[in-house]
Each structure stands twice: as structure tokens, then as C-alpha cells.
Design a protein around this motif. Structure first.
Motif, mmCIF file in Angstrom:
data_model
loop_
_atom_site.group_PDB
_atom_site.id
_atom_site.type_symbol
_atom_site.label_atom_id
_atom_site.label_comp_id
_atom_site.label_asym_id
_atom_site.label_seq_id
_atom_site.Cartn_x
_atom_site.Cartn_y
_atom_site.Cartn_z
ATOM 1 N N SER A 35 -14.174 -3.343 18.629
ATOM 2 C CA SER A 35 -13.244 -3.592 17.891
ATOM 3 C C SER A 35 -12.519 -5.141 18.240
ATOM 4 C CB SER A 35 -11.935 -2.906 18.112
ATOM 5 O OG SER A 35 -12.083 -1.472 17.457
ATOM 6 N N TRP A 36 -12.517 -5.509 19.505
ATOM 7 C CA TRP A 36 -12.000 -6.855 19.887
ATOM 8 C C TRP A 36 -13.126 -7.982 20.125
ATOM 9 C CZ3 TRP A 36 -13.699 -8.812 24.416
ATOM 10 C CH2 TRP A 36 -14.058 -8.050 25.322
ATOM 11 N N LEU A 37 -14.212 -7.740 20.481
ATOM 12 C CA LEU A 37 -15.004 -8.810 20.584
ATOM 13 C C LEU A 37 -15.595 -9.588 19.033
ATOM 14 C CD1 LEU A 37 -16.773 -10.328 22.683
ATOM 15 C CD2 LEU A 37 -18.799 -8.676 21.955
ATOM 16 N N PRO A 38 -15.880 -8.882 18.140
ATOM 17 C CA PRO A 38 -15.947 -9.779 16.890
ATOM 18 C C PRO A 38 -14.720 -10.641 16.573
ATOM 19 C CG PRO A 38 -16.574 -7.416 16.538
ATOM 20 C CD PRO A 38 -16.171 -7.484 18.024
ATOM 21 N N THR A 39 -13.283 -10.040 16.722
ATOM 22 C CA THR A 39 -12.232 -10.827 16.504
ATOM 23 C C THR A 39 -12.152 -12.054 17.394
ATOM 24 O OG1 THR A 39 -11.257 -8.778 16.049
ATOM 25 C CG2 THR A 39 -9.826 -10.775 16.366
ATOM 26 N N LEU A 40 -12.642 -12.014 18.753
ATOM 27 C CA LEU A 40 -12.449 -13.080 19.735
ATOM 28 C C LEU A 40 -13.654 -13.961 19.188
ATOM 29 C CD1 LEU A 40 -11.333 -14.128 22.265
ATOM 30 C CD2 LEU A 40 -13.388 -12.950 23.355
ATOM 31 N N LEU A 41 -14.915 -13.511 19.008
ATOM 32 C CA LEU A 41 -15.831 -14.483 18.444
ATOM 33 C C LEU A 41 -15.690 -15.379 17.329
ATOM 34 C CD1 LEU A 41 -18.870 -12.572 19.826
ATOM 35 C CD2 LEU A 41 -17.649 -14.380 20.801
ATOM 36 N N ALA A 42 -14.845 -14.745 16.252
ATOM 37 C CA ALA A 42 -14.639 -15.495 15.099
ATOM 38 C C ALA A 42 -13.884 -16.736 15.181
ATOM 39 C CB ALA A 42 -13.645 -14.350 14.103
ATOM 40 N N MET A 43 -13.176 -16.908 15.919
ATOM 41 C CA MET A 43 -12.237 -18.116 16.070
ATOM 42 C C MET A 43 -13.092 -19.384 16.268
ATOM 43 S SD MET A 43 -9.262 -19.632 15.612
ATOM 44 C CE MET A 43 -7.939 -18.391 15.419
ATOM 45 N N TYR A 84 -2.772 -22.626 4.333
ATOM 46 C CA TYR A 84 -2.790 -21.488 3.374
ATOM 47 C C TYR A 84 -4.223 -21.479 2.320
ATOM 48 C CZ TYR A 84 1.892 -20.255 4.782
ATOM 49 O OH TYR A 84 2.983 -19.772 5.413
ATOM 50 N N ALA A 85 -4.466 -22.733 2.129
ATOM 51 C CA ALA A 85 -5.682 -23.030 1.111
ATOM 52 C C ALA A 85 -6.846 -22.567 1.951
ATOM 53 C CB ALA A 85 -5.691 -24.222 0.379
ATOM 54 N N TYR A 86 -6.938 -23.151 3.366
ATOM 55 C CA TYR A 86 -8.135 -22.512 4.146
ATOM 56 C C TYR A 86 -7.956 -21.070 4.147
ATOM 57 C CZ TYR A 86 -10.949 -22.120 8.014
ATOM 58 O OH TYR A 86 -12.182 -21.589 8.680
ATOM 59 N N ALA A 87 -6.654 -20.633 4.664
ATOM 60 C CA ALA A 87 -6.918 -19.154 5.005
ATOM 61 C C ALA A 87 -7.379 -18.298 3.588
ATOM 62 C CB ALA A 87 -5.381 -18.806 5.288
ATOM 63 N N LYS A 92 -14.945 -20.285 2.738
ATOM 64 C CA LYS A 92 -14.765 -20.614 4.262
ATOM 65 C C LYS A 92 -14.774 -19.337 5.293
ATOM 66 C CE LYS A 92 -14.045 -25.039 2.969
ATOM 67 N NZ LYS A 92 -14.835 -26.041 3.321
ATOM 68 N N LYS A 93 -14.853 -19.566 6.161
ATOM 69 C CA LYS A 93 -14.970 -18.681 7.361
ATOM 70 C C LYS A 93 -14.025 -17.683 7.543
ATOM 71 C CE LYS A 93 -18.791 -21.061 9.868
ATOM 72 N NZ LYS A 93 -19.949 -20.192 9.138
ATOM 73 N N HIS A 94 -12.830 -18.098 7.278
ATOM 74 C CA HIS A 94 -11.458 -17.412 7.677
ATOM 75 C C HIS A 94 -11.458 -16.051 6.766
ATOM 76 C CE1 HIS A 94 -7.468 -15.828 7.203
ATOM 77 N NE2 HIS A 94 -7.362 -15.975 8.491
ATOM 78 N N ARG A 95 -11.637 -16.153 5.493
ATOM 79 C CA ARG A 95 -11.511 -15.100 4.531
ATOM 80 C C ARG A 95 -12.384 -14.062 5.122
ATOM 81 N NH1 ARG A 95 -7.058 -13.350 2.198
ATOM 82 N NH2 ARG A 95 -7.733 -11.587 0.606
ATOM 83 N N PRO A 96 -13.727 -14.278 4.987
ATOM 84 C CA PRO A 96 -14.511 -12.922 5.400
ATOM 85 C C PRO A 96 -14.148 -12.482 7.008
ATOM 86 C CG PRO A 96 -15.828 -14.888 4.590
ATOM 87 C CD PRO A 96 -14.312 -15.373 4.833
ATOM 88 N N ALA A 97 -14.002 -13.269 7.717
ATOM 89 C CA ALA A 97 -13.414 -12.640 9.025
ATOM 90 C C ALA A 97 -12.170 -11.936 9.140
ATOM 91 C CB ALA A 97 -13.319 -13.924 9.834
ATOM 92 N N TRP A 98 -11.243 -12.362 8.288
ATOM 93 C CA TRP A 98 -10.023 -11.526 7.897
ATOM 94 C C TRP A 98 -10.293 -10.166 7.389
ATOM 95 C CZ3 TRP A 98 -5.447 -10.776 9.678
ATOM 96 C CH2 TRP A 98 -4.393 -10.155 8.794
ATOM 97 N N THR A 99 -11.120 -10.077 6.225
ATOM 98 C CA THR A 99 -11.869 -8.743 5.633
ATOM 99 C C THR A 99 -12.376 -7.922 6.678
ATOM 100 O OG1 THR A 99 -11.826 -9.892 3.494
ATOM 101 C CG2 THR A 99 -13.039 -7.810 3.657
ATOM 102 N N ALA A 100 -13.121 -8.546 7.537
ATOM 103 C CA ALA A 100 -13.896 -8.004 8.617
ATOM 104 C C ALA A 100 -13.028 -7.197 9.457
ATOM 105 C CB ALA A 100 -14.978 -8.643 9.095
ATOM 106 N N ASN A 102 -9.836 -6.493 9.078
ATOM 107 C CA ASN A 102 -9.042 -5.382 8.560
ATOM 108 C C ASN A 102 -9.701 -4.289 8.565
ATOM 109 O OD1 ASN A 102 -6.511 -6.733 8.195
ATOM 110 N ND2 ASN A 102 -7.209 -7.814 6.597
ATOM 111 N N ARG A 103 -10.972 -4.231 8.303
ATOM 112 C CA ARG A 103 -12.133 -3.041 7.983
ATOM 113 C C ARG A 103 -11.871 -2.423 9.560
ATOM 114 N NH1 ARG A 103 -15.563 -5.146 5.573
ATOM 115 N NH2 ARG A 103 -16.636 -6.098 7.033
ATOM 116 N N ARG A 104 -12.263 -3.337 10.439
ATOM 117 C CA ARG A 104 -12.347 -2.960 12.021
ATOM 118 C C ARG A 104 -11.100 -2.122 12.386
ATOM 119 N NH1 ARG A 104 -15.188 -7.347 12.538
ATOM 120 N NH2 ARG A 104 -13.245 -8.491 13.598
ATOM 121 N N ALA A 105 -9.991 -2.810 12.159
ATOM 122 C CA ALA A 105 -8.603 -2.217 12.542
ATOM 123 C C ALA A 105 -8.332 -1.374 12.226
ATOM 124 C CB ALA A 105 -7.546 -3.388 12.075
ATOM 125 N N ARG A 106 -8.659 -0.775 10.674
ATOM 126 C CA ARG A 106 -8.471 0.724 10.306
ATOM 127 C C ARG A 106 -9.013 1.564 11.197
ATOM 128 N NH1 ARG A 106 -8.375 -2.047 5.543
ATOM 129 N NH2 ARG A 106 -10.729 -1.867 5.046
#
Length: 160
Positions: A35-43, A84-87, A92-100, A102-106
Motif C-alpha cells: 500500500s505505501w511503497l508505490p505511494t512513496l516511489l511515485a513522488m 492544478y493543470a499539472y495535477a 503527466k505522471k501525477h494523474r495515473p499515480a493518483w488513480t493508482a 485511490n485504487r490501492r487506498a480502497r
């Protein structure tokens, strides 16, 4: 951001509005590595993408400490709109990381937490001082200039 000390009293060479974005994560369950390693590695890839794109609007960033379970980054942006445009940009890398995330968070049921705060600081509402420091924070993002006469404060020194 260089590590060379700039001697003397300096201030950030910033004029106008300043956008400060704080973002971070907290590991709530150490054993839930999935749950947390992919979040840490996304930044890091996001920061690299932003740092290599001068049009992104990111002016600078610095990692924040917080303990063994808390990780964060302070970022300085040209504008809230560029942040906000980047997010929200699906290319860009943020949007797919955010989607992933949210999926892992559930599925992770609170194993990792995230937070962010955006501050839009109007011109004249911030103050900076660096004394014998390498460019740091807002000074690293905008550059530094001599503070001016003794007693002059940060950005207010422009008006003096």
C-alpha cells in the motif's frame, strides 16, 4: 539547489504572489508495504518530470523530514493554475499515480495516508531572511538578493 553558502544577509528575490504547495504521506501500517511503497516511489519521478519542464510552473522544491513514517515535500509554484493543470493532466505522471493510489487506498483500508496543502500568498504578505545560508526555500526557488539596510525585512525591503 546548490549547497554553496551565500555570505551576508539575503532575502528571496520574489515579487508578487507566491504559491506554496505542501504534499506528503504517512505510513500507517508498516507491514502493508504494497500500500505505501508505490505511494512513496511515485513522488521522485513526478519531481524529475516537473524539474525538467520549465513550462510546468514548478520553481523549486525540498524534501521535508518528519520521522520514520512521515514523508513530505514543499514546492514553490508560479501559480495555482499551473499546479492544478499539472495535477489534472492525464499525460503527466501525477494523474495515473493518483488513480493508482485511490485504487490501492480502497483495498488498503488506511494503510497509508496522504495530505496536501496549497497556500496562495499575496504580494507583501511574506517575509524572508537568509543569513550565511545556501539558497533555501523561497530563496532557492526565486534566487536571493542582498537584504539591504540594517533592520529592513524580507520582501518589505523592496519598498524601502
Amino acid at each position: 539547489m546548490g549547497n554553496e553558502v551565500v555570505p551576508g544577509r539575503m532575502r528571496a528575490d520574489a515579487d508578487g504572489e507566491v504559491v506554496v504547495f505542501l504534499i506528503g504521506m504517512r505510513i500507517n501500517r508498516l507491514r502493508a508495504v504494497g500500500s505505501w511503497l508505490p505511494t512513496l516511489l511515485a513522488m521522485p519521478p513526478m519531481l524529475k518530470e516537473l524539474a525538467t519542464d520549465p513550462e510546468s510552473g514548478l520553481l523549486g522544491y525540498r524534501a521535508l523530514g518528519g520521522g520514520p513514517r512521515l514523508f513530505g515535500v514543499v514546492q514553490y509554484w508560479e501559480s495555482r493554475e499551473k499546479l492544478y493543470a499539472y495535477a489534472s493532466n492525464p499525460d503527466k505522471k501525477h494523474r495515473p499515480a493518483w488513480t493508482a493510489f485511490n485504487r490501492r487506498a480502497r483495498d488498503g483500508k488506511g494503510s497509508v495516508g496522504i495530505w496536501h496543502e496549497t497556500y496562495v500568498v499575496p504580494a507583501g504578505a511574506y517575509d524572508t531572511l537568509y543569513n550565511s545560508m545556501p539558497p533555501t526555500g523561497l530563496g532557492a526557488a526565486h534566487g536571493v538578493v542582498a537584504l539591504g539596510r540594517r533592520g529592513a525585512r524580507g520582501v518589505a525591503a523592496n519598498a524601502a
